[in-house]
Motif scaffolding. Sequence first.
Motif, mmCIF file in Angstrom:
data_model
loop_
_atom_site.group_PDB
_atom_site.id
_atom_site.type_symbol
_atom_site.label_atom_id
_atom_site.label_comp_id
_atom_site.label_asym_id
_atom_site.label_seq_id
_atom_site.Cartn_x
_atom_site.Cartn_y
_atom_site.Cartn_z
ATOM 1 N N HIS A 228 0.838 -1.202 0.000
ATOM 2 C CA HIS A 228 0.000 0.000 0.000
ATOM 3 C C HIS A 228 0.878 1.261 0.000
ATOM 4 N N SER A 229 1.937 1.250 0.806
ATOM 5 C CA SER A 229 2.736 2.472 0.981
ATOM 6 C C SER A 229 3.477 2.874 -0.292
ATOM 7 N N VAL A 230 3.721 1.909 -1.177
ATOM 8 C CA VAL A 230 4.447 2.252 -2.408
ATOM 9 C C VAL A 230 3.519 2.235 -3.620
ATOM 10 N N ASP A 231 2.218 2.331 -3.368
ATOM 11 C CA ASP A 231 1.267 2.522 -4.471
ATOM 12 C C ASP A 231 1.711 3.784 -5.242
ATOM 13 N N PRO A 232 1.735 3.724 -6.585
ATOM 14 C CA PRO A 232 2.186 4.898 -7.348
ATOM 15 C C PRO A 232 1.515 6.210 -6.932
ATOM 16 N N LEU A 233 0.293 6.109 -6.403
ATOM 17 C CA LEU A 233 -0.428 7.311 -5.974
ATOM 18 C C LEU A 233 0.347 8.112 -4.921
ATOM 19 N N PHE A 234 1.178 7.412 -4.144
ATOM 20 C CA PHE A 234 1.889 8.081 -3.043
ATOM 21 C C PHE A 234 3.372 8.279 -3.346
ATOM 22 N N THR A 235 3.780 8.060 -4.601
ATOM 23 C CA THR A 235 5.223 8.107 -4.899
ATOM 24 C C THR A 235 5.587 9.236 -5.861
ATOM 25 N N TYR A 236 6.894 9.500 -5.885
ATOM 26 C CA TYR A 236 7.481 10.476 -6.811
ATOM 27 C C TYR A 236 8.828 9.911 -7.255
ATOM 28 N N ARG A 237 9.082 9.931 -8.564
ATOM 29 C CA ARG A 237 10.370 9.445 -9.081
ATOM 30 C C ARG A 237 11.217 10.645 -9.458
ATOM 31 N N HIS A 238 12.361 10.789 -8.801
ATOM 32 C CA HIS A 238 13.205 11.937 -9.123
ATOM 33 C C HIS A 238 14.284 11.538 -10.127
ATOM 34 N N GLN A 239 14.266 12.204 -11.269
ATOM 35 C CA GLN A 239 15.319 12.034 -12.277
ATOM 36 C C GLN A 239 16.333 13.135 -12.016
ATOM 37 N N TRP A 240 17.471 12.752 -11.476
ATOM 38 C CA TRP A 240 18.452 13.749 -11.042
ATOM 39 C C TRP A 240 19.059 14.479 -12.226
ATOM 40 N N ALA A 241 19.308 15.750 -12.025
ATOM 41 C CA ALA A 241 20.171 16.514 -12.924
ATOM 42 C C ALA A 241 21.376 16.926 -12.080
ATOM 43 N N ARG A 242 22.514 17.127 -12.744
ATOM 44 C CA ARG A 242 23.731 17.508 -12.019
ATOM 45 C C ARG A 242 23.460 18.763 -11.179
ATOM 46 N N HIS A 243 23.920 18.721 -9.948
ATOM 47 C CA HIS A 243 23.812 19.836 -9.010
ATOM 48 C C HIS A 243 22.414 20.049 -8.435
ATOM 49 N N ASP A 244 21.537 19.050 -8.598
ATOM 50 C CA ASP A 244 20.295 19.091 -7.815
ATOM 51 C C ASP A 244 20.658 18.919 -6.349
ATOM 52 N N LEU A 245 20.015 19.676 -5.490
ATOM 53 C CA LEU A 245 20.081 19.411 -4.052
ATOM 54 C C LEU A 245 18.657 19.134 -3.596
ATOM 55 N N LEU A 246 18.452 17.948 -3.059
ATOM 56 C CA LEU A 246 17.105 17.549 -2.636
ATOM 57 C C LEU A 246 17.141 17.188 -1.158
ATOM 58 N N MET A 247 16.186 17.770 -0.405
ATOM 59 C CA MET A 247 16.063 17.482 1.026
ATOM 60 C C MET A 247 14.877 16.541 1.211
ATOM 61 N N TRP A 248 15.086 15.412 1.885
ATOM 62 C CA TRP A 248 13.926 14.581 2.212
ATOM 63 C C TRP A 248 13.724 14.541 3.715
ATOM 64 N N ASP A 249 12.455 14.532 4.098
ATOM 65 C CA ASP A 249 12.079 14.405 5.504
ATOM 66 C C ASP A 249 11.981 12.913 5.789
ATOM 67 N N ASN A 250 12.838 12.463 6.672
ATOM 68 C CA ASN A 250 12.954 11.035 6.930
ATOM 69 C C ASN A 250 11.813 10.512 7.795
ATOM 70 N N ARG A 251 11.042 11.422 8.396
ATOM 71 C CA ARG A 251 9.960 11.016 9.289
ATOM 72 C C ARG A 251 8.683 10.746 8.515
ATOM 73 N N SER A 252 8.568 11.355 7.338
ATOM 74 C CA SER A 252 7.299 11.240 6.602
ATOM 75 C C SER A 252 7.465 10.638 5.213
ATOM 76 N N THR A 253 8.709 10.298 4.841
ATOM 77 C CA THR A 253 8.923 9.717 3.507
ATOM 78 C C THR A 253 9.865 8.518 3.623
ATOM 79 N N MET A 254 9.860 7.686 2.597
ATOM 80 C CA MET A 254 10.962 6.732 2.428
ATOM 81 C C MET A 254 11.428 6.813 0.976
ATOM 82 N N HIS A 255 12.542 6.147 0.694
ATOM 83 C CA HIS A 255 13.117 6.283 -0.644
ATOM 84 C C HIS A 255 13.821 5.004 -1.073
ATOM 85 N N LEU A 256 14.106 4.934 -2.364
ATOM 86 C CA LEU A 256 14.728 3.754 -2.986
ATOM 87 C C LEU A 256 15.638 4.247 -4.103
ATOM 88 N N ALA A 257 16.935 3.953 -3.990
ATOM 89 C CA ALA A 257 17.892 4.324 -5.049
ATOM 90 C C ALA A 257 17.838 3.226 -6.115
#
Length: 288
Positions: A228-257
């Motif tokens: 349920h938690s990884v249903d596409p409805l609740f996800t975002y896929r980040h396509q990195w560009a060089r020099h992106d700086l992205l902050m994630w809140d570890n309390r309310s999100t999870m991630h997958l490299a």
Amino acid sequence: MVRTRRLSHAFGVEVLGVDLRETLPDATIATLRGLWNDHGIVLFRGQDITVDQHLAFSRRFGTLDRHDTLKPFRHAENPELLVLSTIPVDGKPSASENVGRHWHSDLSYTTRPPLGSLFHAQILPEIGGDTLFASMGAAYDALSAKLRSIIDGLEAVHDYMGVENMKKRDPALVAELRKANPPVAQPLVRVHEESGRKCLYLSEQMTKVIVGMSERESAPLLRFLFEHSVDPLFTYRHQWARHDLLMWDNRSTMHLALSDFAPGAHRYCVRSTIVGTPSGRVVGAVAG
Ligand code: SIN
């Protein structure tokens, strides 16, 4: 006035027109903090910053972790930076080449999970090297009231050794990680201490059993909640560009490299980590 643009249906926001080489006013930092709490991830594009500028900006959000439980992946000169790299070192594979290739919230398998991380993309494969994010607040909100009331008070055991690609890592390194990271019981629903929002707190490979239940009893519920938690409805896929700086809140999100790039392709990113509020308790063994 900070200008923003939403990144996906469920969460995430891009901040426009901010230069992280500058020392930002306190009022801007307060606005960014509010955006981080509300949107879970905050993206700044095109930030050609030095390590010192990265760390100085990170410190505006709290104390920096020195990554003591992740020593093999620390930057050689600067323990406040974690290196996520596929580039061999002295002819040997990088210690962090397989790190993060599973859904997780950072250090959920410790009693000191961080508040969040600031990730800077420096070298990227020609194609791929993306990271998936999931909003655990949106996933929780979408559950029925009945299921929310059932899981609200539960704890589940998180074990770093559950990560499947641990088998591919250097055994001496794995032994070191095992010693530093015994299994920990965490709330299955975490309350975000700044926004008050309830968020699911589990991940597929590391969350093993619900405390007070057998593994057989826990498995169907954990499986449902994970899927349920990884249903596409609740996800975002980040396509990195060089020099992106992205902050994630570890309390309310999870991630997958994602391993979505050519074997041998170079990807080099650095991450600072903000110390969070302690959570969970060591349970020593994977048992209900
Ligand atoms: C991580 O910090 O878990 C790694 C994320 C990534 O490499 O995209």
